[in-house]
Design a protein around this motif. Structure first.
Motif, PDB file in Angstrom:
ATOM      1  N   ASP A  33      -7.805  -3.671  -5.487  1.00  0.00           N
ATOM      2  CA  ASP A  33      -8.196  -2.580  -4.583  1.00  0.00           C
ATOM      3  C   ASP A  33      -8.576  -1.301  -5.345  1.00  0.00           C
ATOM      4  OD1 ASP A  33      -8.393  -1.612  -1.834  1.00  0.00           O
ATOM      5  OD2 ASP A  33      -6.649  -0.354  -2.298  1.00  0.00           O
ATOM      6  N   TRP A  34      -8.505  -1.352  -6.661  1.00  0.00           N
ATOM      7  CA  TRP A  34      -8.724  -0.159  -7.466  1.00  0.00           C
ATOM      8  C   TRP A  34     -10.028  -0.275  -8.265  1.00  0.00           C
ATOM      9  CZ3 TRP A  34      -4.314   3.403  -8.376  1.00  0.00           C
ATOM     10  CH2 TRP A  34      -3.201   3.060  -7.601  1.00  0.00           C
ATOM     11  N   PRO A  38      10.328  -0.897  -4.409  1.00  0.00           N
ATOM     12  CA  PRO A  38       8.902  -0.878  -4.787  1.00  0.00           C
ATOM     13  C   PRO A  38       8.473   0.491  -5.289  1.00  0.00           C
ATOM     14  CG  PRO A  38       9.097  -0.669  -2.428  1.00  0.00           C
ATOM     15  CD  PRO A  38      10.506  -0.786  -2.961  1.00  0.00           C
ATOM     16  N   GLN A  45       3.635  -3.653  -9.696  1.00  0.00           N
ATOM     17  CA  GLN A  45       2.439  -4.492  -9.633  1.00  0.00           C
ATOM     18  C   GLN A  45       2.795  -5.967  -9.868  1.00  0.00           C
ATOM     19  OE1 GLN A  45       0.269  -2.612  -8.368  1.00  0.00           O
ATOM     20  NE2 GLN A  45       1.326  -0.718  -8.983  1.00  0.00           N
ATOM     21  N   SER A  48       4.286  -7.323  -6.820  1.00  0.00           N
ATOM     22  CA  SER A  48       3.597  -7.207  -5.529  1.00  0.00           C
ATOM     23  C   SER A  48       3.627  -8.581  -4.867  1.00  0.00           C
ATOM     24  CB  SER A  48       2.170  -6.694  -5.730  1.00  0.00           C
ATOM     25  OG  SER A  48       1.454  -7.532  -6.620  1.00  0.00           O
ATOM     26  N   ASN A 100      -3.822  -6.812   1.161  1.00  0.00           N
ATOM     27  CA  ASN A 100      -3.991  -6.646  -0.288  1.00  0.00           C
ATOM     28  C   ASN A 100      -2.724  -7.070  -1.018  1.00  0.00           C
ATOM     29  OD1 ASN A 100      -6.034  -4.829   0.886  1.00  0.00           O
ATOM     30  ND2 ASN A 100      -6.404  -4.289  -1.252  1.00  0.00           N
ATOM     31  N   PRO A 101      -2.427  -8.357  -1.013  1.00  0.00           N
ATOM     32  CA  PRO A 101      -1.129  -8.743  -1.578  1.00  0.00           C
ATOM     33  C   PRO A 101      -1.078  -8.673  -3.101  1.00  0.00           C
ATOM     34  CG  PRO A 101      -2.336 -10.686  -0.874  1.00  0.00           C
ATOM     35  CD  PRO A 101      -3.160  -9.505  -0.441  1.00  0.00           C
ATOM     36  N   CYS A 132      -1.231  -6.768  -6.334  1.00  0.00           N
ATOM     37  CA  CYS A 132      -1.020  -5.379  -6.747  1.00  0.00           C
ATOM     38  C   CYS A 132      -0.989  -4.487  -5.507  1.00  0.00           C
ATOM     39  CB  CYS A 132      -2.090  -4.895  -7.737  1.00  0.00           C
ATOM     40  SG  CYS A 132      -2.066  -5.829  -9.277  1.00  0.00           S
ATOM     41  N   GLU A 133      -0.516  -3.270  -5.711  1.00  0.00           N
ATOM     42  CA  GLU A 133      -0.502  -2.321  -4.594  1.00  0.00           C
ATOM     43  C   GLU A 133      -1.932  -1.903  -4.252  1.00  0.00           C
ATOM     44  OE1 GLU A 133       1.800   0.934  -5.984  1.00  0.00           O
ATOM     45  OE2 GLU A 133       3.676  -0.195  -6.041  1.00  0.00           O
ATOM     46  N   PRO A 134      -2.231  -1.717  -2.976  1.00  0.00           N
ATOM     47  CA  PRO A 134      -3.510  -1.073  -2.660  1.00  0.00           C
ATOM     48  C   PRO A 134      -3.436   0.403  -3.064  1.00  0.00           C
ATOM     49  CG  PRO A 134      -2.245  -1.444  -0.660  1.00  0.00           C
ATOM     50  CD  PRO A 134      -1.472  -2.092  -1.771  1.00  0.00           C
ATOM     51  N   GLN A 135      -4.602   0.988  -3.269  1.00  0.00           N
ATOM     52  CA  GLN A 135      -4.619   2.386  -3.719  1.00  0.00           C
ATOM     53  C   GLN A 135      -4.475   3.301  -2.509  1.00  0.00           C
ATOM     54  OE1 GLN A 135      -8.047   3.412  -6.044  1.00  0.00           O
ATOM     55  NE2 GLN A 135      -7.165   5.336  -6.766  1.00  0.00           N
ATOM     56  N   TYR A 152      -1.249   9.159   0.048  1.00  0.00           N
ATOM     57  CA  TYR A 152      -0.381   9.369  -1.102  1.00  0.00           C
ATOM     58  C   TYR A 152      -0.534  10.787  -1.606  1.00  0.00           C
ATOM     59  CZ  TYR A 152       2.494   7.022  -4.610  1.00  0.00           C
ATOM     60  OH  TYR A 152       3.525   6.591  -5.382  1.00  0.00           O
ATOM     61  N   GLU A 209       6.298   7.941   1.595  1.00  0.00           N
ATOM     62  CA  GLU A 209       5.643   7.014   0.672  1.00  0.00           C
ATOM     63  C   GLU A 209       6.510   5.799   0.395  1.00  0.00           C
ATOM     64  OE1 GLU A 209       4.524   9.201  -2.780  1.00  0.00           O
ATOM     65  OE2 GLU A 209       3.194  10.497  -1.612  1.00  0.00           O
ATOM     66  N   MET A 210       7.807   6.007   0.253  1.00  0.00           N
ATOM     67  CA  MET A 210       8.699   4.864   0.031  1.00  0.00           C
ATOM     68  C   MET A 210       8.589   3.891   1.195  1.00  0.00           C
ATOM     69  SD  MET A 210      10.137   4.672  -2.831  1.00  0.00           S
ATOM     70  CE  MET A 210      11.350   3.381  -2.496  1.00  0.00           C
ATOM     71  N   LEU A 214       5.457   1.927   0.742  1.00  0.00           N
ATOM     72  CA  LEU A 214       5.555   0.968  -0.366  1.00  0.00           C
ATOM     73  C   LEU A 214       6.448  -0.218   0.003  1.00  0.00           C
ATOM     74  CD1 LEU A 214       5.790   3.486  -3.347  1.00  0.00           C
ATOM     75  CD2 LEU A 214       3.835   2.033  -2.729  1.00  0.00           C
ATOM     76  N   TRP A 215       7.537   0.062   0.722  1.00  0.00           N
ATOM     77  CA  TRP A 215       8.412  -1.038   1.148  1.00  0.00           C
ATOM     78  C   TRP A 215       7.660  -1.993   2.073  1.00  0.00           C
ATOM     79  CZ3 TRP A 215      12.459  -3.173  -0.767  1.00  0.00           C
ATOM     80  CH2 TRP A 215      13.426  -2.434  -1.438  1.00  0.00           C
ATOM     81  N   LEU A 258       4.427  -2.513   2.320  1.00  0.00           N
ATOM     82  CA  LEU A 258       3.414  -3.271   1.569  1.00  0.00           C
ATOM     83  C   LEU A 258       4.062  -4.340   0.696  1.00  0.00           C
ATOM     84  CD1 LEU A 258       1.067  -0.349   0.520  1.00  0.00           C
ATOM     85  CD2 LEU A 258       0.469  -2.287   2.012  1.00  0.00           C
ATOM     86  N   ASN A 259       5.174  -3.986   0.047  1.00  0.00           N
ATOM     87  CA  ASN A 259       5.785  -4.944  -0.882  1.00  0.00           C
ATOM     88  C   ASN A 259       6.353  -6.154  -0.167  1.00  0.00           C
ATOM     89  OD1 ASN A 259       8.389  -5.836  -2.652  1.00  0.00           O
ATOM     90  ND2 ASN A 259       6.679  -5.213  -3.945  1.00  0.00           N
ATOM     91  N   LEU A 260       6.852  -5.963   1.039  1.00  0.00           N
ATOM     92  CA  LEU A 260       7.496  -7.086   1.749  1.00  0.00           C
ATOM     93  C   LEU A 260       6.605  -7.680   2.837  1.00  0.00           C
ATOM     94  CD1 LEU A 260      11.179  -5.778   1.909  1.00  0.00           C
ATOM     95  CD2 LEU A 260      10.191  -7.453   0.329  1.00  0.00           C
TER      96      LEU A 260
END
Lengths: 434, 434, 434
Positions: free
Chosen positions: A64-65, A294, A301, A304, B364-365, B367-370, B377, B390-391, B394-395, B397-399
């Motif tokens: 995505d980057w 996370p 990363q 992820s 976007n599994p 890496c993290e999406p931007q 962000y 933000e946490m 991120l949580w 997205l990560n799960l």
């Protein structure tokens, strides 16, 4: 990898001092997520460890980057009307917000102030700030200095460039008997900050040196990358190789005086999580093992959800939990040779567990085999010497049913992996294990 | 149902006072498991909430039970030789054991005493006694009064009837988008006792009022039933509809000043159990969550092994654990507006979790999406504002791997469901979740 | 087996004293893992319990081991130059290291000293030493006595024999309704030591006597064996019968004044483990339940990985954790009638659980059945007598879904197995359970 070789590293004189020398040499370089400072740092590492330097062009899509423009900086200052540099990049590269766009202007303090960052709670320290993905510029300085700045017009100069170029990272691959890999990743994008993360660079480098000289069951891959975008880029470039990664470790903030912290992988029960917790439990230093979350460094990363790699993060005091974090106080005095040396030893001991764990099967599962006739047991029952060694033998034999690994056995016996491993070796030599 | 609507109810002025008014009006009525007092109570509830009144004839078999004769009472007393009523039903309906058969007799104190119930440890209070399923009669009075009764012949009168009639209960159904139901059940068979269970009646009624005005994903079914035989009768009459019940709550003793108690369903890990525990954990009041046990109120029937419904029981101090329980001291002073209001809010928040829990999948599994380029962000890394929001992002997205619900994520992140839900909404709006 | 019969044993007068009498008679015999002392001990047990005596020839291979030569001893001493016996086997059979080969020599103290064993920390006590599997000889004596021995030439005599013969063990089989067995094993190879293990012999013997007089669901097999080689030999001789063993118990060190210790089987969650933990939890004595470890007594063999039998070990203070262990201080004063009696009762109660545990199924799974009409419930609600009995009834009914055994129910209800079992019996009598 064997115990004697690890012991040789552990006992080797001067490793801590050598890591400190390395950090001292790299400290002055102005690093960012791209640019010449990063390249110079990799060249510094290459004096200790063979390293491939990879260059990925700006604009390359990575998930995505997008790989960003390359940033370089030559000079920056805020000068008083009499020309005196009141804030000077040449004194500390923390003075400039990383990725600041070029500026050449004269402005009153009031206007300038929007671009100044300080730490009111820590008036002597310079903060560290970045703006990688939004065009901006700024200066960081001590709050004491800010308060002393007279109202005036200042000359503001940032002689930087933000242009198409490359993202650079370093990679060292040490092949082992197996193509299965242990990944060690450390971020190298911070300027003059020592614990975060020259300490990680030093420990990773000396881990590589130690492993280079040992027979290895696993292959080891060391990544020296810019944080976030670096690991994303590496993952994007190496998608076909990712399933070789069996275990992994992010090294960050491994030099401060605090206790050891291991942050589990997202899986929580990966082999690296169990091995690290075991080794920590059987060493003498204070430590804690915490669950994955996370936030933090490149484990975000690697862990992820699409990858969910078994990669944990080894550090001392977690980032953000010490006041010196991301300030000028994270300097050469803040890191300790012993702290780094302990992390080196801890990592090697953990890799030893991962390399040598296996699931034994007893050749005599019905009743205990007679250890005495093989010289593995005390001759006179009732005497206590050797009892611990015998307990290790008995635990291995009792659990050698093909459903317990040596690490399982060590955890259940509450004995160190090394004792259980030694017992298993002795039993194997006598034909008592398959 | 959405957060703003819940907040509107939470902030709505006068809800606590309105519940108190309702209780005050219902307090004098002599209720039992059947009869006109029960009907009058349902008519009182109907002034607040649309209610179907159901009548089931005496003698109807309901599983192992039979709908009993209908009991009604007009008057009852114990009169001294001079005609003075020393115990008088008109002063307190607790004076007569519920379901007492008609009596008209003169007897000496010694003989009468076998039919008198007191609380020697609490000499000022009148106990509450029933004998629904065995023909009997009795009076309840304070122990102090009993000790003062002179030896004499007394006129004893219970002007009651126990005849074929009906069992009555009330039902309010609020349809939702789905035919899946949340069941709220409360017992209405106790005479002048406030916490047990006019408080439950009031909270259930005002829950119904609040839900009536909201869009609902689930359908909601409110049962105002006589204890035990009422829920058994409802279950027997509605066997074909029982599998629509996805979650349920028995409300009982929700007005006293004690901490909140949630008794899990028999399953122990039903969604209602997890949601309630989560909401309790993130509110500020003292509480405890206890395991199911087969004693208490109608959860005994809903959680009988053949049904094993996901129905928990919400109360404040558990029945029997406060001395006022089942005595005349459980009066209007014993219940508190705030206590009831907290239970209303808690129930709504729990229903909010149940209605809005879902299992997100990241688009976007790898890496993290931007988040930065989407405005999700902080622009300047190193600053701390917005970190909690933000946490949560991120949580999620990560799960968001299709194996974790929002409630799972909230529990693992140790953040409130509302924060995680809001983060998921924001991510969905940006196309980052499916 | 039923509760009344167990109660009869529990209340039976004189059981503790009888066990003490038995121990007193067996105390002087010089036992080892083979030989006439072992046979004489079995003959002593046979005065209380019918016993088959088995003889297995020296040299018989048993798994990884070989049945050893038979050892017998007639006399042994160390005599001063004037002929005085300074160490004399006739005073204590602990004076000779078990399995000492014959010796007839004159030697100076310096040379003799290599064969002398003492306990410097406990200068008054004689240690117990053995050398079964390596030819050796030795004397054990108090450290005080050693220090007083003058430098001199001593006559050393061990009049023993180590010759082809037999290993002997005793077996008592009490058939039950089922061919499934409960194994009780106790080691009988120690000379004049009382807690270890005349106490185990006595408790096993009296357990057998108690069970002999009761109807038994299970068959019970009692093994009186030499430690290690005895259980190995039995297992080797009975491989085709081993799968009948459903539960088992090693009894060892059951007479000292310490708290009760139950060491779980290797499985950790075998029925015997759960039943024993349950019974211990509901009795009044201090106790601990510890995990299996591959050291101790014959559970090591029964729980070797090839067999992995559900055999736990019942003891009081674990071996090695009391200073008197394997010394002359483990004498008749060290064991207590009450301690042994408690272990007898505990074992019987545990066997009661194992014999009577079953998985009930309610005939009325939909709502509670009406207990009142069957006389199983209080007539007047609100009174508290009988509440505990009713709770047991309600727990059984609620969990009688075919997935919970009575022991499961008792554990979840935190009530004794006996209460839950009695409730289940009452419910069965009323046709409420299948």
């Amino acid at each position: 990898m064997n115990l004697a070789e690890i012991q040789r590293v552990v006992d080797g004189p001067g490793t801590g001092a050598a890591m400190r020398d390395m950090i001292t040499a790299l400290y002055p370089i102005c690093r960012s997520i791209t640019g010449n400072g990063f390249r110079e740092t990799l060249r510094g590492i290459r004096q200790y460890l063979p390293l491939e330097m990879r260059e990925v062009p700006s604009g390359t899509p990575v998930f995505d980057w997008t790989v960003p423009m390359e940033w370089n900086i030559r000079d920056a200052y805020i000068a008083a009307p009499d020309g005196t540099r009141v804030v000077d990049f040449r004194r500390s590269n923390l003075h400039v917000m990383s990725y600041s766009i070029p500026v050449k202007a004269r402005m009153r303090l009031e206007e300038l102030q929007k671009h100044l960052h300080t730490l009111p709670d820590r008036p002597e320290w310079i903060p560290y700030r970045t703006s990688y993905y939004k065009e901006n510029w700024g200066f960081c300085l001590s709050h004491r200095q800010l308060k002393e700045l007279p109202e005036a017009e200042y000359d503001v100069c940032i002689d930087s460039s933000l242009e198409p170029g490359h993202l650079t990272y370093g990679e060292c691959f040490l092949p082992g008997e197996s193509s299965e890999e242990i990944l060690i990743s450390t971020h190298c994008c911070h300027p003059s900050l020592c614990n975060d993360n020259l300490s990680g660079i030093a420990v990773a480098t000396f881990l590589g040196r130690a492993l280079e000289g040992m027979p290895r069951k696993f292959s080891y891959r060391f990544l020296f990358v810019p944080g976030t975008i670096g690991s994303i880029t590496w993952l994007a470039m190496n998608q076909d190789r990712i399933d070789r990664i069996r275990h992994g470790l992010v090294l960050t903030g491994v030099g401060d005086a605090g206790g050891i912290t291991y942050k589990r992988s997202r899986r929580g029960d990966a082999s690296i999580d169990r091995a690290m917790a075991h080794v920590l439990h059987h060493q003498q230093q204070p430590y804690k093992v915490i669950d994955f979350f996370p936030y933090g460094y490149d484990e975000r990363q690697y862990c992820s959800p699409g990858f969910n790699l078994p990669v944990g993060c080894l550090m001392r005091t977690p980032h953000g939990e010490y006041p010196e974090y991301h300030t000028s106080a994270d300097d050469l005095q803040f890191v300790h040779e012993d702290s780094m040396w302990e992390m080196l030893v801890l990592s090697l001991r953990t890799f030893f567990v991962l390399e040598n764990d296996r699931t034994p099967v007893s050749t005599n599962p019905y009743c205990e085999p007679q250890l005495g006739k093989r010289g593995l047991y005390r001759a006179v029952a009732g005497q206590t010497e050797g009892a611990l060694r015998e307990m290790a033998l008995l635990w291995v034999l009792n659990l050698a049913d093909g459903r317990h690994s040596l690490l399982d056995i060590a955890d259940r016996a509450q004995m160190s992996f090394e004792s259980i491993y030694s017992a298993a070796c002795a039993l194997s030599e006598h034909g008592l294990l398959n």
